[in-house]
Design a protein around this motif. Structure first.
Motif, PDB file in Angstrom:
ATOM      1  N   ALA A 178       1.061  -1.176  -0.232  1.00 25.12           N
ATOM      2  CA  ALA A 178       0.143  -0.074  -0.035  1.00 25.12           C
ATOM      3  C   ALA A 178       0.647   1.101   0.068  1.00 25.12           C
ATOM      4  CB  ALA A 178      -0.920  -0.096   1.236  1.00 25.12           C
ATOM      5  N   ASP A 179       2.009   1.253   0.922  1.00 31.68           N
ATOM      6  CA  ASP A 179       2.900   2.375   0.853  1.00 31.68           C
ATOM      7  C   ASP A 179       3.678   2.625  -0.910  1.00 31.68           C
ATOM      8  OD1 ASP A 179       2.482   2.652   3.459  1.00 31.68           O
ATOM      9  OD2 ASP A 179       4.188   1.649   4.050  1.00 31.68           O
ATOM     10  N   ALA A 184       3.037   5.896  -3.031  1.00 31.68           N
ATOM     11  CA  ALA A 184       4.480   6.411  -3.274  1.00 31.68           C
ATOM     12  C   ALA A 184       4.436   6.655  -4.734  1.00 31.68           C
ATOM     13  CB  ALA A 184       5.743   5.729  -2.746  1.00 31.68           C
ATOM     14  N   PHE A 185       4.136   5.733  -5.606  1.00 26.03           N
ATOM     15  CA  PHE A 185       4.010   5.863  -7.183  1.00 26.03           C
ATOM     16  C   PHE A 185       2.724   6.158  -7.660  1.00 26.03           C
ATOM     17  CE2 PHE A 185       7.200   2.246  -6.457  1.00 26.03           C
ATOM     18  CZ  PHE A 185       8.401   3.039  -7.064  1.00 26.03           C
ATOM     19  N   GLU A 186       1.771   6.947  -6.655  1.00 27.71           N
ATOM     20  CA  GLU A 186       0.432   7.599  -7.170  1.00 27.71           C
ATOM     21  C   GLU A 186      -0.091   6.568  -7.887  1.00 27.71           C
ATOM     22  OE1 GLU A 186       1.832  11.112  -9.322  1.00 27.71           O
ATOM     23  OE2 GLU A 186       2.641  12.124  -7.560  1.00 27.71           O
ATOM     24  N   ALA A 216      -4.973   8.108 -13.618  1.00 29.08           N
ATOM     25  CA  ALA A 216      -4.037   7.240 -14.366  1.00 29.08           C
ATOM     26  C   ALA A 216      -3.457   6.024 -13.341  1.00 29.08           C
ATOM     27  CB  ALA A 216      -3.051   7.711 -15.157  1.00 29.08           C
ATOM     28  N   ARG A 217      -4.272   5.676 -12.364  1.00 29.67           N
ATOM     29  CA  ARG A 217      -3.888   4.424 -11.868  1.00 29.67           C
ATOM     30  C   ARG A 217      -4.077   3.299 -12.425  1.00 29.67           C
ATOM     31  NH1 ARG A 217      -7.343   6.978  -6.614  1.00 29.67           N
ATOM     32  NH2 ARG A 217      -8.417   7.692  -8.190  1.00 29.67           N
ATOM     33  N   LEU A 218      -3.141   2.328 -12.212  1.00 28.57           N
ATOM     34  CA  LEU A 218      -2.987   1.121 -13.074  1.00 28.57           C
ATOM     35  C   LEU A 218      -1.826   0.324 -12.290  1.00 28.57           C
ATOM     36  CD1 LEU A 218      -4.033  -0.472 -15.713  1.00 28.57           C
ATOM     37  CD2 LEU A 218      -1.989   0.766 -16.661  1.00 28.57           C
ATOM     38  N   VAL A 219      -1.826  -1.020 -12.031  1.00 31.55           N
ATOM     39  CA  VAL A 219      -1.028  -1.751 -11.535  1.00 31.55           C
ATOM     40  C   VAL A 219      -0.656  -2.945 -12.554  1.00 31.55           C
ATOM     41  CG1 VAL A 219       0.036  -3.104  -9.617  1.00 31.55           C
ATOM     42  CG2 VAL A 219      -1.486  -0.871  -9.138  1.00 31.55           C
ATOM     43  N   VAL A 220       0.407  -3.265 -12.776  1.00 34.49           N
ATOM     44  CA  VAL A 220       0.775  -4.550 -13.930  1.00 34.49           C
ATOM     45  C   VAL A 220       1.625  -5.470 -13.073  1.00 34.49           C
ATOM     46  CG1 VAL A 220       1.683  -5.008 -16.152  1.00 34.49           C
ATOM     47  CG2 VAL A 220       0.324  -2.852 -15.865  1.00 34.49           C
ATOM     48  N   CYS A 221       1.484  -6.794 -13.306  1.00 35.72           N
ATOM     49  CA  CYS A 221       2.388  -7.753 -12.843  1.00 35.72           C
ATOM     50  C   CYS A 221       3.096  -8.334 -13.930  1.00 35.72           C
ATOM     51  CB  CYS A 221       1.650  -8.672 -12.007  1.00 35.72           C
ATOM     52  SG  CYS A 221       1.315  -8.436 -10.262  1.00 35.72           S
ATOM     53  N   LEU A 277       4.897   3.817 -16.375  1.00 35.95           N
ATOM     54  CA  LEU A 277       4.246   3.878 -15.164  1.00 35.95           C
ATOM     55  C   LEU A 277       5.051   4.514 -14.345  1.00 35.95           C
ATOM     56  CD1 LEU A 277       2.527   0.396 -14.678  1.00 35.95           C
ATOM     57  CD2 LEU A 277       1.494   2.515 -15.604  1.00 35.95           C
ATOM     58  N   GLN A 278       4.766   5.060 -13.157  1.00 37.70           N
ATOM     59  CA  GLN A 278       5.494   5.946 -12.176  1.00 37.70           C
ATOM     60  C   GLN A 278       6.730   4.952 -11.658  1.00 37.70           C
ATOM     61  OE1 GLN A 278       5.137   9.258 -11.315  1.00 37.70           O
ATOM     62  NE2 GLN A 278       3.843   9.148 -12.872  1.00 37.70           N
ATOM     63  N   GLY A 279       6.694   3.862 -11.514  1.00 36.67           N
ATOM     64  CA  GLY A 279       7.738   3.129 -10.940  1.00 36.67           C
ATOM     65  C   GLY A 279       7.426   1.518 -10.624  1.00 36.67           C
ATOM     66  N   ALA A 280       8.341   0.774 -10.145  1.00 32.33           N
ATOM     67  CA  ALA A 280       8.317  -0.559 -10.107  1.00 32.33           C
ATOM     68  C   ALA A 280       8.737  -1.060  -8.844  1.00 32.33           C
ATOM     69  CB  ALA A 280       9.090  -1.093 -11.261  1.00 32.33           C
TER      70      ALA A 280
END
Length: 183
Positions: free
Chosen positions: A5-6, A10-12, A127-132, A146-149
């Motif tokens: 969650a942090d 942190a990566f918006e 633009a929230r999106l998480v990719v595995c 994306l903002q980070g990894a």
């Protein structure tokens, strides 16, 4: 769950979860989904986190908006197509995309392009999106913008032994099996 969650904060709300096979990428994504569901339950202005498996994207190779609608309308979710379309186009979902490495290899770069186009088509604040993805497969792809990894590291033997030791007699069989065959 707090650490993921942090990272999300942190990566918006837009980042990659990378790691080796079995390191816990999907589990980490599901932990994040639980946190985000709790947040959405407390604040109805937040989008609904939904997990999608990208493996099926290869079949039709649609723009992500259209693919999301199709996935939501499928037997897996059973959301009426009109409702699904409204959710997508009103940015009411937060896509959590698992399995970029499971997309057919010949279509992975196109899937990255679809992810990047989806992200570019959203207002920055939405633009929230998480990719595995598995790290080795991701390194051979164009960059997902994306903002980070984060890199999920597999547990080491000491961590496993500490956890199992604290679990008591109920996992004695598992501890014995690991002593006999560490793999």
């Amino acid at each position: 769950a707090r650490d993921i969650a942090d990272a999300f904060d942190a990566f918006e709300g837009e980042f990659l979860i990378l790691g080796t096979p079995g390191a816990g990428k999907t589990t980490t994504l599901l932990d994040l989904a639980q946190v985000l569901v709790k947040r959405a339950e407390q604040d109805e202005t937040l989008p609904m986190p939904l997990v999608f498996n990208l493996a099926s994207w290869s079949t039709k190779r649609l723009p992500l908006d259209d693919w999301f609608v199709g996935e939501l309308a499928s037997p897996r979710y059973e959301v009426p197509r009109k409702v699904a379309r409204a959710w997508i186009y009103n940015d009411q979902i937060l896509p959590l995309l698992d399995g970029l490495d499971e997309v057919t290899e010949e279509h992975r770069a196109a899937c990255v392009a679809a992810i990047n186009a989806f992200r570019a088509g959203r207002e920055r604040r939405l633009a929230r999106l998480v990719v595995c993805c598995r790290l080795a497969e991701y390194e051979r792809l164009p960059q997902v913008r994306l903002q980070g990894a984060i890199l999920v590291q597999p547990l080491n033997d000491e961590q496993v032994n500490t956890y199992l030791g604290a679990s008591g007699a109920q996992v004695a069989g598992l501890r014995a099996a690991l002593r006999d065959d560490a793999d």
